[in-house]
Every structure is written in structure tokens, then in C-alpha cells.
Design a protein around this motif. Structure first.
Motif, PDB file in Angstrom:
ATOM      1  N   ASN A 205     -20.782  46.691  14.304  1.00 26.74           N
ATOM      2  CA  ASN A 205     -19.891  47.840  14.267  1.00 26.74           C
ATOM      3  C   ASN A 205     -18.756  47.717  15.279  1.00 26.74           C
ATOM      4  OD1 ASN A 205     -21.410  49.075  12.242  1.00 26.74           O
ATOM      5  ND2 ASN A 205     -22.723  50.144  13.696  1.00 26.74           N
ATOM      6  N   ALA A 206     -19.069  47.148  16.455  1.00 30.10           N
ATOM      7  CA  ALA A 206     -18.050  47.038  17.500  1.00 30.10           C
ATOM      8  C   ALA A 206     -17.080  45.893  17.235  1.00 30.10           C
ATOM      9  CB  ALA A 206     -18.730  46.853  18.855  1.00 30.10           C
ATOM     10  N   ALA A 207     -17.592  44.779  16.715  1.00 28.70           N
ATOM     11  CA  ALA A 207     -16.784  43.565  16.580  1.00 28.70           C
ATOM     12  C   ALA A 207     -16.087  43.451  15.233  1.00 28.70           C
ATOM     13  CB  ALA A 207     -17.666  42.331  16.803  1.00 28.70           C
ATOM     14  N   TRP A 208     -16.454  44.300  14.268  1.00 30.03           N
ATOM     15  CA  TRP A 208     -15.843  44.235  12.938  1.00 30.03           C
ATOM     16  C   TRP A 208     -14.341  44.492  13.044  1.00 30.03           C
ATOM     17  CZ3 TRP A 208     -18.534  42.537   8.879  1.00 30.03           C
ATOM     18  CH2 TRP A 208     -17.938  42.614   7.620  1.00 30.03           C
ATOM     19  N   ASP A 209     -13.557  43.653  12.446  1.00 28.77           N
ATOM     20  CA  ASP A 209     -12.087  43.717  12.500  1.00 28.77           C
ATOM     21  C   ASP A 209     -11.521  43.407  13.880  1.00 28.77           C
ATOM     22  OD1 ASP A 209     -11.732  44.288   9.805  1.00 28.77           O
ATOM     23  OD2 ASP A 209     -11.810  46.459  10.120  1.00 28.77           O
ATOM     24  N   VAL A 210     -12.356  42.942  14.807  1.00 31.46           N
ATOM     25  CA  VAL A 210     -11.882  42.550  16.134  1.00 31.46           C
ATOM     26  C   VAL A 210     -12.044  41.046  16.323  1.00 31.46           C
ATOM     27  CG1 VAL A 210     -12.121  42.864  18.623  1.00 31.46           C
ATOM     28  CG2 VAL A 210     -12.479  44.800  17.074  1.00 31.46           C
ATOM     29  N   LEU A 211     -13.257  40.533  16.138  1.00 30.57           N
ATOM     30  CA  LEU A 211     -13.516  39.097  16.226  1.00 30.57           C
ATOM     31  C   LEU A 211     -13.457  38.476  14.834  1.00 30.57           C
ATOM     32  CD1 LEU A 211     -16.489  38.916  18.773  1.00 30.57           C
ATOM     33  CD2 LEU A 211     -14.035  38.890  19.216  1.00 30.57           C
ATOM     34  N   PRO A 212     -13.193  37.172  14.730  1.00 28.66           N
ATOM     35  CA  PRO A 212     -13.160  36.516  13.417  1.00 28.66           C
ATOM     36  C   PRO A 212     -14.513  36.597  12.733  1.00 28.66           C
ATOM     37  CG  PRO A 212     -12.182  35.115  15.113  1.00 28.66           C
ATOM     38  CD  PRO A 212     -12.845  36.242  15.828  1.00 28.66           C
ATOM     39  N   ARG A 213     -14.481  36.752  11.414  1.00 32.33           N
ATOM     40  CA  ARG A 213     -15.710  36.760  10.608  1.00 32.33           C
ATOM     41  C   ARG A 213     -15.791  35.463   9.812  1.00 32.33           C
ATOM     42  NH1 ARG A 213     -13.692  41.992   9.193  1.00 32.33           N
ATOM     43  NH2 ARG A 213     -13.372  41.360   7.026  1.00 32.33           N
ATOM     44  N   ASP A 214     -16.985  34.934   9.708  1.00 27.24           N
ATOM     45  CA  ASP A 214     -17.188  33.691   8.975  1.00 27.24           C
ATOM     46  C   ASP A 214     -18.180  33.940   7.848  1.00 27.24           C
ATOM     47  OD1 ASP A 214     -17.188  30.875   8.365  1.00 27.24           O
ATOM     48  OD2 ASP A 214     -19.123  30.740   9.374  1.00 27.24           O
ATOM     49  N   TYR A 215     -17.753  33.704   6.626  1.00 26.94           N
ATOM     50  CA  TYR A 215     -18.633  33.808   5.460  1.00 26.94           C
ATOM     51  C   TYR A 215     -18.993  32.398   5.027  1.00 26.94           C
ATOM     52  CZ  TYR A 215     -17.211  38.695   5.210  1.00 26.94           C
ATOM     53  OH  TYR A 215     -16.984  40.013   5.504  1.00 26.94           O
ATOM     54  N   SER A 216     -20.249  32.054   5.127  1.00 20.76           N
ATOM     55  CA  SER A 216     -20.662  30.688   4.818  1.00 20.76           C
ATOM     56  C   SER A 216     -22.153  30.656   4.521  1.00 20.76           C
ATOM     57  CB  SER A 216     -20.349  29.742   5.990  1.00 20.76           C
ATOM     58  OG  SER A 216     -21.035  30.161   7.160  1.00 20.76           O
ATOM     59  N   ASN A 217     -22.613  29.516   4.071  1.00 22.38           N
ATOM     60  CA  ASN A 217     -24.039  29.322   3.823  1.00 22.38           C
ATOM     61  C   ASN A 217     -24.721  28.855   5.103  1.00 22.38           C
ATOM     62  OD1 ASN A 217     -22.666  28.676   0.950  1.00 22.38           O
ATOM     63  ND2 ASN A 217     -24.700  29.549   0.656  1.00 22.38           N
ATOM     64  N   ASP A 218     -25.767  29.548   5.462  1.00 27.70           N
ATOM     65  CA  ASP A 218     -26.530  29.228   6.670  1.00 27.70           C
ATOM     66  C   ASP A 218     -27.646  28.255   6.285  1.00 27.70           C
ATOM     67  OD1 ASP A 218     -27.619  29.188   9.174  1.00 27.70           O
ATOM     68  OD2 ASP A 218     -28.630  31.134   8.997  1.00 27.70           O
ATOM     69  N   TYR A 219     -27.325  26.967   6.336  1.00 27.82           N
ATOM     70  CA  TYR A 219     -28.282  25.955   5.894  1.00 27.82           C
ATOM     71  C   TYR A 219     -29.406  25.823   6.917  1.00 27.82           C
ATOM     72  CZ  TYR A 219     -24.732  24.748   2.482  1.00 27.82           C
ATOM     73  OH  TYR A 219     -23.828  24.804   1.449  1.00 27.82           O
ATOM     74  N   GLN A 220     -30.635  25.940   6.450  1.00 27.37           N
ATOM     75  CA  GLN A 220     -31.809  25.900   7.313  1.00 27.37           C
ATOM     76  C   GLN A 220     -32.717  24.760   6.858  1.00 27.37           C
ATOM     77  OE1 GLN A 220     -33.510  29.820   7.020  1.00 27.37           O
ATOM     78  NE2 GLN A 220     -31.575  30.833   7.588  1.00 27.37           N
ATOM     79  N   TYR A 221     -33.235  24.008   7.838  1.00 27.83           N
ATOM     80  CA  TYR A 221     -34.027  22.815   7.548  1.00 27.83           C
ATOM     81  C   TYR A 221     -35.372  22.898   8.254  1.00 27.83           C
ATOM     82  CZ  TYR A 221     -29.415  21.065   6.199  1.00 27.83           C
ATOM     83  OH  TYR A 221     -28.185  20.910   5.625  1.00 27.83           O
ATOM     84  N   ASP A 222     -36.339  22.160   7.704  1.00 21.69           N
ATOM     85  CA  ASP A 222     -37.646  22.089   8.374  1.00 21.69           C
ATOM     86  C   ASP A 222     -37.610  20.973   9.413  1.00 21.69           C
ATOM     87  OD1 ASP A 222     -37.917  19.656   7.052  1.00 21.69           O
ATOM     88  OD2 ASP A 222     -39.272  20.440   5.517  1.00 21.69           O
TER      89      ASP A 222
END
Length: 467
Positions: A205-222
Motif C-alpha cells: 500500500n505504501a510503495a504502490w506507485d512510488v517504487l518500480p513494480r516488476d511483473y514476472s515469473n518467479d521461477y522456483q527450483y528444488d
């Protein structure tokens, strides 16, 4: 009215970005300006300002900096509740526990064995050393990705102020935390969340529209580097603040308004996406190996370049709500040029499909522009600026959003050579712009009340604006 300072050279050009709406020298180029960054830190409990507001234009003593740093690290309650010893004899009572906490945690060493330098103004160099110690096991920021020497030097030359401290503090949130051998690969913001200073929802809520936002796939591995998940997420400073409710989805490049199915799906499905919740609404379905490129928007209308693998066609499509309309069918060459020449303004977009043809992408549809050759910039207010360079001169021409010519400037080419092609190569040009100001070897210009105003025809290498 804004004033601006520009630097001129008689030959050569290094393009520099114009100053954004900011207070101080440090410019993070974040979506939110310095005031917004200060508000974000305030909302997170990391910054309080003064009895006269944030006072971003003011300098700050080292004693005041000790308070700001302790709050920034989420340690104010701990500092005030403890009994922290330090060797300094010049610390006022109100700052004693803050300085003591910093000293006991290895974040400050004072200016001598017995002096903290409480009444001295803190410098950018000193503040960056504080912040480096806060997230790294290092006493120097040199060689780190956090800040560079030239940035620090320039800031101290112009005078380090609270606005600069806010910008650096906001930058710290996205920086990797690696103090005391921490190998968790967390950002400082993530660590503060893990420490209970604020929650991920509060941070969103505080950082929305203030810091850059990154939309991406969060690849997770074992443990054997086998892919186990790739959720589509929105992250701010590496903090996941939203996650797509559907698996097998990935971002559409250049926008937070659309997503698409990934390559594992049988068809390419395009979704409209709520940027904050990442909820999806299907817009269209295309055969596998098709593609979608986002161009820009005009009001509530978006424009996409779509390749349909089944029909082998490229289409410029408008999207309004859930309605998709093919506005133009393009050849591959026109599609490639359109992708390379997209200009966005508050009124809409302009694209060029070949050397002589351009279009306005408006809220109601696509219109021929009638101006194409030499388009170099589009102002925020929709003024098109073209430049035509010859061996003898460069002509800058401005057109309003309706395509009417408003201004024309001719700049003589002073480059000396018997070869006309060489002279043309070095003809004066516009290279840099912030949407209002334009600069380069052709001089400095500004958009003002629908007109293009020439400030100087001497080469300009950079512009800084001050309110």
C-alpha cells in the motif's frame, strides 16, 4: 514557473536525462518523486520528518541523521528501550540512545575516538557509508551497486539535503541484504518484513506507485535445480505483493494491463489484468506460436500488435473493455517498423509504418497523421517534432495533435568537411527529451502552450529542472 540550467558544447554530445520532479541531487527515476518517497517511508514508520513537515530542502546534522538511520532500519523502539554506551562526548541527550545503538551495532565510528560530530552537517559520503554498513559487511560503498562515486561527489558539491537522504533511503529498500554473512538473498525490504517492522500488505500500500513494480515469473527450483513452480507475480523491491490466480501465465512485455498464457499451453490466450490484484479476464484466443505486443494507450483504449500464426497476418488492434477490433493489417516490414517507432503522449500514440506513413492511435480509433518522415519526438501534450538533416542544415518542425504545423526552426550545420555525406552524418540533431524539453547538438527547445520554443541553437548535453 520552472527554471532550468543547461550545459553547452560546440562539438559532440553526451545525452543526459533531465531531472525528474525531485528534491535534491539524488534521482532514483522512480515512479514516485522525492515527496512520494518520503510519504512512503513515513507510512512504513521509517521516517517522521520535522515539526514543519518533511523539510526535504533542509540540510541535516549528524545527530539528526542518527535518528533517521535508526528509524530507517526499524530499530527505533529497540534503541529507545536499551542502554547503549558510546565514547562520544558531543552527543545531545535527545540523540544519545540513537547514536549509542548505531555505535554498538557497528554502524558509526564517529569523527574521532571521542567525538561523534553531532552538530556537523552529514555529507552524502557519510550517509552512504552508514547505509552500506547497514546492509553489507563493508565500510565503503565504493565498488558496490548501491551508489557510485560520481553521484556522491556531485551531491556533496551541490549540498546534501534531507531530500537526498530520503532518495537514498528509498533506494536501500531494494538493495540486497548481506550483513553478518546473511545468504538468504533478501532485499532490505524483505528483511524488515521478516523482522516484523511492517507487513507485506503495508509495504504494498505504501510503495504502490512510488517504487518500480516488476511483473514476472518467479521461477522456483528444488535442491537439484529442477523447476518446481513458476508463478506469475508482482514484486516491489523483491517483495511479492500480488500473485496471479491462474497457473501457466506470463507477462505481456511493456505493460501491467495484460498477461498471456505461456508456451506450454495449446493456444495463446490474452488476458486483461487488474494490475493490483492480478485478477484476469480473457480477451481473445489465438493459435499456438502467435504473439502479442503492447504498443500503448489512448484513454481507455489500448493498442496491440498481434501476429496470428494460423493466418500468417500482422494486425494493429484496439482493445476497449472486452472488445477487440482490427484497425489495420500490416506487412511484416510495417509491423517491425511500427514496433520500433512508437511515441506515447497523454492524447494517445503515434506509430510509423514506413518512411512516409504514420498513424495516430486515439481513444476512438486509428487516423492517418500525414507526418512521418523524420519524427524524432512526441511531447506529453501530443506535439510531434520532426527533424530533417542535410549536409548544410537541420530543419526542426512541430505539429500539434491535429497535424497542423505550429513552428519551424533551421539550424545551420557548422561541421567542416568536403564530403557531403560526412557533413550530413554530423548534422545537428535532437537526441534527448523528457517530454517537455528537447536537447542535443541542434540546441535546446521546450514545449510551451502548444508551441515549440527555441531556447538556444547551441549544442546542449544535459538539462536539470528546478521548480
Amino acid at each position: 514557473m520552472k527554471k532550468f540550467v543547461f550545459a553547452c558544447l560546440m562539438a559532440g554530445l553526451m545525452t543526459c536525462a533531465a531531472g525528474a520532479a525531485q528534491v535534491g541531487t539524488i534521482n532514483n527515476s522512480y515512479p514516485g518523486d522525492t515527496e512520494a518517497q518520503a510519504r512512503m517511508l513515513y507510512d512504513l514508520g521509517l521516517f517522521k520528518g520535522t515539526d514543519k513537515g518533511f523539510a526535504l530542502e533542509k540540510s541535516m546534522t549528524r545527530a539528526e541523521a542518527s535518528v533517521m538511520l535508526t528509524r530507517l532500519l526499524g530499530a527505533e523502539k529497540t534503541a529507545l528501550a536499551g542502554n547503549w554506551k558510546h565514547p562520544f562526548t558531543d552527543v545531545p541527550q535527545w540523540a544519545d540512545k540513537y547514536v549509542g545503538w548505531l555505535y554498538q551495532n557497528g554502524l558509526t565510528k564517529g569523527v574521532s575516538a571521542t567525538l561523534y560530530g553531532s552538530q556537523r552537517n552529514v555529507t552524502c559520503d557519510q550517509y552512504c557509508i552508514f547505509l552500506t554498513r547497514a546492509h553489507l559487511d563493508a565500510d565503503s560503498y565504493q565498488g558496490t551497486a548501491f551508489v557510485d562515486n560520481d553521484e556522491v561527489r556531485q551531491t556533496d558539491e551541490e549540498g546534501f539535503i534531507r531530500g537526498d537522504a530520503v532518495s537514498l533511503s528509498a533506494r536501500l529498500l531494494s538493495t540486497n541484504y548481506a550483513k553478518n554473512g546473511d545468504e538468504s538473498d533478501r532485499s532490505v525490504a524483505e528483511k524488515l518484513i521478516d523482522d516484523g517492522v511492517f507487513t507485506a500488505e503495508q509495504f504494498k500500500n505504501a510503495a504502490w506507485d512510488v517504487l518500480p513494480r516488476d511483473y514476472s515469473n518467479d521461477y522456483q527450483y528444488d535442491g537439484k535445480w529442477n523447476l518446481i513452480a513458476s508463478p506469475f507475480v508482482c514484486q516491489i523491491a523483491d517483495v511479492t505483493v500480488a500473485q496471479c490466480p491462474i497457473d501457466g501465465v506470463q507477462p505481456v512485455s511493456g505493460t501491467d494491463r495484460y498477461a498471456q498464457s505461456d508456451m506450454r499451453q495449446s493456444d495463446l490466450i490474452l488476458y486483461f489484468m487488474d494490475s493490483k490484484t492480478m485478477a484476469l479476464t480473457q480477451v481473445l484466443s489465438l493459435p499456438k506460436e502467435s504473439s502479442v505486443e503492447y504498443l500503448g494507450s489512448a484513454g481507455e483504449t489500448d493498442y496491440l500488435l498481434i501476429f496470428n500464426k494460423e493466418t500468417e497476418t500482422y494486425s494493429l488492434c484496439s482493445v476497449r473493455s472486452d472488445t477487440v477490433k482490427t484497425e489495420l493489417t500490416l506487412t511484416e516490414a510495417q509491423q517491425q517498423r511500427a514496433e520500433r517507432t512508437v511515441y506515447q503522449s497523454a492524447h494517445g500514440c503515434i506509430i510509423c509504418t514506413d518512411e512516409t506513413t504514420s498513424y495516430k492511435l486515439t481513444e476512438t480509433g486509428v487516423e492517418p497523421l500525414g507526418v512521418a518522415a523524420g519524427i524524432c519526438r512526441l511531447t506529453d501534450d501530443g506535439m510531434t517534432v520532426t527533424q530533417k538533416c542535410t549536409a548544410d542544415e537541420t530543419v526542426l518542425t512541430a505539429y500539434n495533435w491535429d497535424g497542423q504545423k505550429t513552428d519551424r526552426y533551421t539550424i545551420s550545420n557548422a561541421y567542416q568537411s568536403d564530403d557531403a555525406e560526412v557533413r550530413k552524418h554530423f548534422a545537428p540533431q535532437i537526441f534527448g527529451s523528457d517530454g517537455v524539453l528537447f536537447w542535443g547538438t541542434a540546441g535546446l527547445y521546450r514545449e510551451e502552450n502548444g508551441r515549440l520554443v527555441q531556447v538556444t541553437d547551441s549544442p546542449v548535453i544535459g538539462v536539470k529542472q528546478d521548480a
